[in-house]
Design an enzyme around this catalytic site. Structure first.
Site, PDB file in Angstrom:
ATOM      1  N   HIS A  61      43.386  28.880  30.311  1.00 23.45           N
ATOM      2  CA  HIS A  61      43.503  30.340  30.260  1.00 23.45           C
ATOM      3  C   HIS A  61      43.904  30.854  28.887  1.00 23.45           C
ATOM      4  CE1 HIS A  61      43.726  29.712  34.704  1.00 23.45           C
ATOM      5  NE2 HIS A  61      42.936  30.760  34.663  1.00 23.45           N
ATOM      6  N   ASP A  76      33.059  44.678  43.751  1.00 26.98           N
ATOM      7  CA  ASP A  76      31.998  43.898  43.130  1.00 26.98           C
ATOM      8  C   ASP A  76      31.904  44.312  41.665  1.00 26.98           C
ATOM      9  OD1 ASP A  76      29.677  42.768  42.237  1.00 26.98           O
ATOM     10  OD2 ASP A  76      28.402  43.535  43.840  1.00 26.98           O
ATOM     11  N   ALA A  77      32.153  43.381  40.753  1.00 24.01           N
ATOM     12  CA  ALA A  77      32.181  43.710  39.322  1.00 24.01           C
ATOM     13  C   ALA A  77      30.822  44.188  38.830  1.00 24.01           C
ATOM     14  CB  ALA A  77      32.633  42.493  38.510  1.00 24.01           C
ATOM     15  N   GLU A 112      42.925  34.159  40.332  1.00 24.11           N
ATOM     16  CA  GLU A 112      44.180  33.398  40.319  1.00 24.11           C
ATOM     17  C   GLU A 112      45.310  34.173  39.657  1.00 24.11           C
ATOM     18  OE1 GLU A 112      42.498  30.459  37.980  1.00 24.11           O
ATOM     19  OE2 GLU A 112      41.617  29.291  39.601  1.00 24.11           O
ATOM     20  N   ASP A 163      35.861  35.848  33.482  1.00 23.06           N
ATOM     21  CA  ASP A 163      36.416  34.611  34.052  1.00 23.06           C
ATOM     22  C   ASP A 163      35.839  34.439  35.448  1.00 23.06           C
ATOM     23  OD1 ASP A 163      37.888  32.360  34.529  1.00 23.06           O
ATOM     24  OD2 ASP A 163      39.765  33.409  34.936  1.00 23.06           O
ATOM     25  N   PRO A 189      23.262  32.459  44.280  1.00 21.42           N
ATOM     26  CA  PRO A 189      22.661  33.752  43.938  1.00 21.42           C
ATOM     27  C   PRO A 189      23.547  34.628  43.064  1.00 21.42           C
ATOM     28  CG  PRO A 189      22.259  33.220  46.242  1.00 21.42           C
ATOM     29  CD  PRO A 189      23.202  32.173  45.736  1.00 21.42           C
TER      30      PRO A 189
END
Length: 842
Positions: free
Chosen positions: A338, A423-424, A362, A457, A466
């Site tokens: 990280h 959802d990014a 995380e 990340d 997908p």
């Protein structure tokens, strides 16, 4: 009840974790309901008791009136043979499901008719020898394991050996269970194979409870060791490939093979197994004797004053996180992964205030961003809220910000953190995608604020699912990322395991997504793109990262030296309550290892089709295909290009076309870094000092500008080649192999001179050589000829282009002289330069 299958649990039990009612456990497959103790045929009809079979037809035993076969006894054998039919087992020993099986299991049953099974191997040491030598106790333990594990025992056979030891095998409807004991050594090895659908991992605690019986103390006060258990779980047979979401994580290389399938861990302990709406999360504590000794770990838990007890963190198990069976992060590699993802890009930006994270469930990526005191807001867009809450419970260290002054115990609670469970892809397209109407914005104004840094990340590009295709291949999403960045914005992403020199081009095979996203970034207009590796992330291979900058000048921060990075860390990274450094891994020296791509990166890059510039032997480094004419083959005499040209360099030997000119000395140039050059100019501007002016006159007169490091640096040849003059009207005979144009034909601005390939791993890996590499002969040069160069190649910036072209044109027309001639005739250019700088400030 903890090990009951889905059909044997109430609705309330189905979604409960033993430690957390809010986090559902992985649902268990329905076990086979017992139809007959003695011999069983499995069919699709309901049992008499109302329960259904669990689809284990591949293990069927035909129904008949005969007992299961019995073994022969040998009267001459001093040991005893016993075979037990399932009729000999008490009803209480084999439990049946009495609850109705969910209709959903019918679909599961149809999918389980495969030539496949699960194999559980268990080795236990330090077990009571008396127990291990008792056929009766061991047989009962085996029967109890079968019963408690919701399996169906058909018959079993045990054999007491001479002088000690017992071997047993039990025939199951699902397959078999067997073991052998060494009482003197206190060891038992057991294996359990089933071809049914029910998972075997929940059986492990049952086996440990029934077979890991500690021995009694040999003397009063003896500390008896706890039996040690080693185990492996292997998927056997052949399975159909399934789409992501249905794939069994137990078949993965990371979780299934490297962890569950590896028998020799000293400790292999499941911390949590959670199924979210998007993925399966598995967390394990592991101790591998190749890195940590189990004895040292046990001692670290004591208070005996030993080194281990004083530093328990150094001997703690390695906590490992898997998503859908793919290794994501470990406690031993947390800092390495990280910190190497976050801090290089953060320090590449002079003042990162608004940061975005894509993924990062995380919490560790957020933790690292919040260590920068310049950050005003960090938006983390993570689709899986349950991943975040699971991490908070089981991976506290990953999202612990309690030691950061001004933060909170949980990083998500930091007032600068803005976590969106969305959802990014949709989040960025909705706010920064093409067609977003400025007048009809649907979200808060702050949502449209551009980002200084974006940290991706998310999934490894090698993962064949997908969603990875969307992340790395959808132009609309990637364009929205580019458009969401400020003009000097930066994006960084992890690109999976690093290549080796044996790999093909990224354009083919498993790394195709890596090549595609790199191409997308270049097409969008990122002006400088870099790849780097980190081998301390606790993955099997070094890990690769890619960073892309919208502004080319950001390269100057990327190439900061170690001392500059250390100063930046001291100025920017927040203090801690403990007084320790907030950074456990990253520092200036570490950053410098990222500045040069690994050799394997260059090798694989040069396997692209078409071959990138610089990869061919003729231009890649000191090519053996070109002869080199050493410096000793040249001499300095009065130049012949004009009355005021001063000194010039002449060939003493014939030089063939294409030959290197003094290549052996090209690496010894004087390089003045951008920051150093800026300091010299600033001091000279503020203080009228003759010595400082002389330095500038030397750099301007004999050096040339370069912007390969982002901002302007100056390179001065340290050999007599520094006296080479300009060849007017295209008469130059030694220059860069690609040199074109003259001062008379040059346009007011020629962008070709300032274009730099934003992503060329050959240049990036050989940057010092690329900046000061020796010229080549552009034609055959005879002995006695003057060596002439093309000074237009030395102009590094657009703002200097017009003045440089005009200066060279005047010199070639006899209307002016060079800066060295001016300086030596008492007309230093620093006076005019200082005056111009003063007027600019006014």
């Amino acid at each position: 009840d903890k090990y009951k299958s889905k059909g044997g649990r109430s609705n309330d039990e189905k979604c409960k974790n033993e430690n957390d009612d809010d986090i559902p456990r992985i649902p268990q497959k329905t076990r086979l309901s017992k139809k007959s103790k003695r011999s069983i045929a499995v069919d699709s009809s309901d049992d008499d008791d109302g329960s259904e079979n669990d689809g284990n037809e591949e293990c069927r035993v035909e129904d008949n009136d005969n007992d299961a076969p019995k073994g022969d006894s040998d009267d001459d054998d001093k040991s005893s043979d016993k075979e037990h039919n399932a009729d000999d087992v008490n009803d209480d020993d084999v439990k049946s499901d009495e609850e109705e099986v969910d209709d959903d299991d019918d679909d599961d049953d149809e999918e389980e008719h495969l030539p496949a099974g699960q194999h559980l191997l268990v080795d236990i040491k330090d077990v009571d020898g008396t127990f291990l030598n008792s056929e009766e106790l061991l047989a009962q333990a085996m029967v109890d394991v079968v019963a408690d594990s919701r399996l169906t025992l058909l018959s079993y056979h045990c054999h007491t050996l001479v002088p000690t030891g017992v071997s047993c095998v039990g025939v199951l409807l699902e397959s078999h269970i067997s073991f052998h004991t060494w009482p003197t050594e206190g060891v038992i090895t057991l294996d359990l194979f089933t071809c049914g659908a029910a998972p075997l991992l929940p059986v492990l605690p049952v086996i440990e409870r029934l077979f890991a019986i500690p021995r009694p103390p040999l003397f009063e006060g003896e500390e008896v060791p706890k039996p040690g258990v080693g185990w492996s779980h292997v998927l056997r047979g052949f399975r159909d490939d399934k789409a992501h979401g249905d794939t069994d994580a137990l078949s993965s290389d990371d979780l299934g093979v490297d962890v569950l399938g590896y028998l020799f861990y000293d400790l292999k302990e499941e911390v949590a197994s959670v199924q979210t709406p998007f993925q399966r999360i598995d967390i394990y504590n592991l101790i591998d004797s190749r890195s940590v000794n189990i004895t040292d770990y046990q001692r670290s838990l004591s208070n005996d004053g030993s080194y281990q007890a004083q530093h328990p963190d150094l001997f703690a198990p390695n906590k490992v996180v898997f998503l859908d069976g793919v290794k994501q992060s470990t406690s031993k590699g947390d800092a390495g992964y990280h910190e190497s993802l976050v801090h290089p890009c953060m320090f590449m930006h002079a003042d990162p205030k608004n940061v975005a994270i894509i993924g990062g469930g995380e919490g560790a990526t957020l933790r690292e961003v919040l260590k920068h005191d310049t950050v005003e807001k960090c938006t983390m867009v993570e689709i899986d809220e349950l991943m975040v809450t699971t991490s908070r419970k089981y991976l506290k260290e990953w999202s612990d910000c309690s030691d950061i002054v001004g933060s909170e115990e949980w990083c998500v609670d930091d007032p600068r953190a803005d976590v969106r469970y969305e959802d990014a892809v949709a989040w960025f397209i909705d706010r920064f995608g093409e067609g977003v109407d400025e007048k009809e914005k649907k979200f808060d104004e702050d949502d449209y604020r551009p980002f200084d840094v974006i940290i991706m990340d998310a999934l490894d590009p090698q993962v064949n699912i997908p969603f990875a295709e969307v992340l790395y291949k959808q132009p609309a999403f990637l364009q929205s990322i580019y458009d969401s960045l400020t003009e000097d914005g930066i994006i960084v992403m992890q690109l999976g395991d690093a290549p080796s020199i044996h790999d093909p081009s990224d354009q083919v095979g498993r790394n195709e997504n890596r090549a595609i996203i790199t191409e997308h970034l270049l097409r969008m207009g990122f002006e400088s793109v870099h790849v780097y590796e980190e081998k301390h992330s606790d993955f099997d291979e070094s890990w690769t990262y890619l960073v892309a900058m919208k502004d080319y000048t950001s390269r100057s921060l990327w190439y900061s030296n170690a001392a500059q990075i250390e100063v930046a860390i001291q100025k920017r990274i927040k203090h801690t309550h403990s007084g320790k450094s907030a950074l456990r891994f990253f520092d200036g020296a570490t950053m410098m290892t990222y500045q040069t791509p690994h050799k394997a990166q260059e090798v694989v890059y040069c396997r692209n089709k078409p071959m990138p510039a610089g990869c061919d032997e003729a231009t890649h480094g000191f090519s053996k295909s070109r002869p080199n004419v050493p410096i000793s083959s040249f001499e300095v005499k009065t130049s012949q290009v004009g009355d005021h040209a001063g000194r010039g360099v002449f060939a003493k030997v014939d030089i063939p076309k294409g030959a290197h000119i003094g290549a052996e000395q090209s690496a010894n140039s004087i390089n003045v870094a951008p920051t150093t050059y800026d300091i010299i100019q600033t001091l000279a501007e503020e203080h009228d000092l003759a010595d400082l002016d002389a330095v500038l006159e030397y750099l301007w007169g004999y050096g040339f500008d370069s912007n390969l490091y982002g901002e302007t640096s100056v390179v001065v040849d340290s050999t007599i080649l520094t006296f080479v003059n300009h060849g007017c009207n295209g008469t130059y005979n030694a220059a860069d192999a690609g040199s074109t144009g003259t001062e008379m034909t040059a346009d007011e601005f020629d962008a070709e001179y300032f274009w730099h390939d934003p992503y060329n791993l050959v240049v990036a890996r050989h940057l010092p050589y690329s900046q000061s590499s020796g010229d080549v002969a552009l034609r055959d040069i005879k002995a006695g000829e003057e060596i002439l160069n093309n000074y237009l190649d030395f102009t590094s910036s657009e703002k200097h282009w017009k003045a440089d072209v005009l200066d060279l044109r005047n010199q070639c027309l006899g209307k002016g002289v060079g800066s060295i001639t001016d300086y030596e005739s008492g007309k230093p250019r620093t006076e005019a330069w200082r005056k111009d700088e003063g007027e600019k400030q006014d």
